[in-house]
Enzyme design. Structure first.
Site, PDB file in Angstrom:
ATOM      1  N   ASN A 227      38.046  17.502  45.609  1.00  0.00           N
ATOM      2  CA  ASN A 227      38.985  18.404  46.289  1.00  0.00           C
ATOM      3  C   ASN A 227      39.778  17.682  47.377  1.00  0.00           C
ATOM      4  OD1 ASN A 227      36.200  18.506  47.295  1.00  0.00           O
ATOM      5  ND2 ASN A 227      37.035  19.776  48.936  1.00  0.00           N
ATOM      6  N   HIS A 322      28.952  25.200  49.486  1.00  0.00           N
ATOM      7  CA  HIS A 322      29.617  25.151  48.172  1.00  0.00           C
ATOM      8  C   HIS A 322      28.791  25.795  47.069  1.00  0.00           C
ATOM      9  CE1 HIS A 322      32.527  22.593  50.071  1.00  0.00           C
ATOM     10  NE2 HIS A 322      31.692  21.605  50.229  1.00  0.00           N
ATOM     11  N   HIS A 351      27.199  17.691  50.567  1.00  0.00           N
ATOM     12  CA  HIS A 351      26.856  16.484  51.322  1.00  0.00           C
ATOM     13  C   HIS A 351      25.361  16.386  51.590  1.00  0.00           C
ATOM     14  CE1 HIS A 351      31.282  16.836  52.751  1.00  0.00           C
ATOM     15  NE2 HIS A 351      31.179  16.440  51.508  1.00  0.00           N
TER      16      HIS A 351
HETATM   17 FE   LIG Z   1      34.276  17.827  47.827  1.00  0.00          FE
END
Ligand SMILES: [Fe+2]
Ligand SMILES: *[C@@H]1O[C@H](CO)[C@@H](O)[C@H](O)[C@H]1NC(C)=O
Ligand SMILES: *[C@@H]1O[C@H](CO)[C@@H](O)[C@H](O)[C@H]1NC(C)=O
Ligand SMILES: *[C@@H]1O[C@H](CO)[C@@H](O)[C@H](O)[C@H]1NC(C)=O
Ligand SMILES: *[C@@H]1O[C@H](CO)[C@@H](O)[C@H](O)[C@H]1NC(C)=O
Length: 457
Positions: A227, A322, A351
């Protein structure tokens, strides 16, 4: 009675699942928490010399590894626009390849001259030197080509995601570079994080290019778009998605009959690597869907036993960050992965680090209520490795309790190494950044789904 008999197979499956999946490990290791910040611009000086070539990186340039795309930037002048290269030990037989040169603007930023030169007809398993620039600003690099594509060709990949350019990113890259085994990198998306700076300051794309050069100029990186590659900023009148990324990072997508550099595949040694784009359409009838549908039957496991997929947004991951963003793509393609016995899927975006059991959720449809993933020996292992160490920090919020499909998860930065030994065995290890060291915190022997579909322990 009849009902119980009918339910028995279901109960058996459920019990079997409970028995084999131990519920997973959530590691208790806690990294030292401090703010991740991008390293100052002064930490990324350009190489010395007038118009010196910089941001050098190399990418496989064909389907099988006999070509290499050499990419670099000359900041001031378009010339010299060629690369000189030769096989080790044949210095008298130098070759020259010209680059295509492009520039772009982004808001009020103007890029340097971005070069891409594809050098072809390379010998397998051979060390090459190459030189960029001219006169007193000539810079020399080298790389080794992979061995010929074949079922027992060993190869060691590094896997890095969501790298950015902080002090943590620096540690991750240093740790990977210090491992002499790594031969090429599978990068699962989110490169520079330039878009986190005012006006997507594209100088941060340049500094990222300089940052990774110590590795990316010497071994091929396989690129996946994340992204942070979108750079979609209509407020700045920048409304062409992926503009900086596509100018700077070229991939050999036409070699796999793709119509877009955002999805493609390559063969490397004994691996077939399919790269997908989470941020391009993938619904039925779309170009990416049509490509993947015709691509999967081309995989010949007798030639490339290891089938690996790279995608940015994970399909299975139990972090609150996410969460379920990859779900629509999973619904679209998961049954194809199971049918084709994909060995492993690497994703980034979150992450933190997580590895799953071999599970699938392909029996579910919107009327049957079978919504739980089940153990499936034909399914890939899903690895989320968006833990390169970028400016956005760690994703330290896992769902509790862990889902049964999660085998190991930990909120730390790091990288992984996949050592393919032969057609049946590959050793996979995740190295966390622990203070100044890389420490193996999760590892597993992967069993090839085609040649040795036994359960991993
Ligand atoms: Fe990402
Ligand atoms: C490189 O050579 C040019 C002349 O060709 C000279 O002007 C310049 O000072 C030299 N630079 C370095 C770093 O030696
Ligand atoms: C771009 O614009 C910003 C403010 O809008 C300014 O701070 C920056 O210096 C400008 N950069 C260039 C290269 O003109
Ligand atoms: C939904 O799944 C059930 C059980 O697997 C199956 O019988 C049914 O045909 C499926 N429905 C559709 C529309 O495919
Ligand atoms: C493949 O590699 C594994 C791990 O190194 C080893 O145990 C196995 O014997 C190898 N298989 C063959 C056929 O060499």
């Amino acid at each position: 009675m009849d009902a119980i008999i009918l339910l028995l197979p279901v109960l058996f499956v459920l019990l079997n699942f409970v028995e084999v999946c131990n519920g997973g490990i959530t590691s208790s290791f806690v990294r030292k928490l401090y703010a991740s910040e991008d390293m100052p611009l002064s930490d990324f000086p350009p190489p010395p010399g007038y118009n010196a070539p910089e941001q050098v990186h190399i990418t496989q340039g064909d389907l099988v590894g006999r070509a290499m795309i050499i990419s670099w930037v000359t900041p001031l002048l378009r010339h010299p626009d060629y690369v000189v290269y030769w096989a080790a030990g044949s210095k008298h037989k130098k070759h020259k390849a010209h680059s295509s040169v492009e520039t772009y603007r982004f808001y009020n930023y103007s890029s340097g001259h971005i070069h891409h030169a594809t050098i072809k007809n390379l010998a397998f398993d051979t060390r090459y030197f190459y030189e960029l620039g001219a006169g007193n600003v000539t810079r020399r690099f080298s790389f080794r080509t992979p061995s010929k594509v074949g079922p027992d060709a060993p190869y060691t990949f590094g896997i890095i995601g969501d790298l950015g350019q902080t002090h943590d990113s620096y540690q991750t890259l240093e740790h990977y570079v210090s491992n002499p085994k790594g031969q090429g990198v599978l990068f699962v998306g989110d490169l520079s994080y330039a878009d986190n700076h005012p006006n997507h300051d594209n100088v941060r794309w340049d500094t990222f290019g300089r940052f990774i050069e110590k590795c990316a100029a010497y071994q091929s990186w396989t690129w996946t778009a994340g992204n942070h590659e979108l750079d979609f900023a209509p407020e700045l009148e920048e409304d062409v998605p992926f503009k900086p990324y596509l100018h700077r990072y070229h991939v050999p997508y036409k070699a796999s009959q793709s119509t877009s550099p955002l999805w493609y595949s390559i063969k490397r040694a004994s691996a077939y690597i399919i790269v997908l784009s989470s941020y391009s359409a993938y619904g039925k009838y779309t170009p990416q869907y049509a490509w993947l549908e015709s691509e999967l039957p081309k995989v010949n496991r007798a030639e490339t036993p290891w089938l690996i997929v790279l995608v940015h947004s994970p399909w299975y991951n139990s972090n609150n960050y996410h969460y379920m963003e990859g779900e629509t793509m999973r619904v679209q393609f998961e049954s194809w992965f199971v049918k084709n016995k994909v060995d492993v899927v690497f994703a980034g975006h979150v992450h933190a680090y997580e590895r799953t059991e071999r599970i699938s959720n392909i029996n579910y449809n919107i009327t049957n209520g079978m919504s739980a993933p089940v153990k499936d020996p034909s399914a890939p292992i899903y690895i989320t490795i968006g833990d390169g160490g970028n400016v956005e920090g760690i994703a330290d919020s896992f769902t509790e309790p862990p889902p049964r499909y999660s085998a190991f998860r930990e909120a730390s930065f790091g990288h992984a190494v996949l050592e393919i030994k032969n057609r049946t065995h590959a050793h996979y290890a995740w190295h966390r950044n622990q203070d100044n060291n890389a420490v193996v915190a999760d590892d597993v022997w992967l069993h090839n789904r085609y040649y040795y579909p036994e359960e991993e322990v």
